[in-house]
Design a protein around this motif. Sequence first.
Motif, PDB file in Angstrom:
ATOM      1  N   ARG A   1       1.408  -0.412 -11.955  1.00 40.43           N
ATOM      2  CA  ARG A   1       1.652   0.650 -10.975  1.00 40.43           C
ATOM      3  C   ARG A   1       3.110   1.091 -10.887  1.00 40.43           C
TER       4      ARG A   1
ATOM      5  N   THR B   1       4.171   3.814  -1.545  1.00 43.79           N
ATOM      6  CA  THR B   1       4.781   4.275  -2.784  1.00 43.79           C
ATOM      7  C   THR B   1       6.285   4.306  -2.589  1.00 43.79           C
TER       8      THR B   1
ATOM      9  N   ASN C   1       0.806  -1.210   0.000  1.00 43.82           N
ATOM     10  CA  ASN C   1       0.000   0.000   0.000  1.00 43.82           C
ATOM     11  C   ASN C   1       0.846   1.271   0.000  1.00 43.82           C
TER      12      ASN C   1
ATOM     13  N   GLY D   1       3.952   2.368  -7.346  1.00 44.02           N
ATOM     14  CA  GLY D   1       2.764   2.682  -6.573  1.00 44.02           C
ATOM     15  C   GLY D   1       1.940   3.773  -7.242  1.00 44.02           C
TER      16      GLY D   1
ATOM     17  N   MET E   1      -0.951   5.169  -9.234  1.00 47.30           N
ATOM     18  CA  MET E   1      -2.317   4.698  -9.459  1.00 47.30           C
ATOM     19  C   MET E   1      -2.937   5.273 -10.732  1.00 47.30           C
TER      20      MET E   1
ATOM     21  N   LYS F   1      -1.415   6.468  -4.025  1.00 41.49           N
ATOM     22  CA  LYS F   1      -2.395   5.905  -3.092  1.00 41.49           C
ATOM     23  C   LYS F   1      -2.913   6.991  -2.148  1.00 41.49           C
TER      24      LYS F   1
END
Length: 72
Positions: free
Chosen positions: A57, A7, A5, A21, A23, A38
């Motif tokens: 991602r 970055t 979860n 990470g 999105m 995120k």
Amino acid sequence: KSLLNSTHTEIFGSEKINIDGCMGVYEYRDTYIKLKLKKGALILTGSGFDIVYYENRLITVRGKISSLEFGG
């Protein structure tokens, strides 16, 4: 689980940046890129930007990076 979860950002001088990470891409221009993270966004300013890789991602941007800013 926390790593999934988060970055992870790697900066290679002022010419290349990898973000694991990402999105999505809010805006993409030669001099400005705003990436969705995120939690918030990453804004790059500079010149000659090119997204050379974007999959699962992980995004790689090349160009002359003048500044980067984490924001909402």
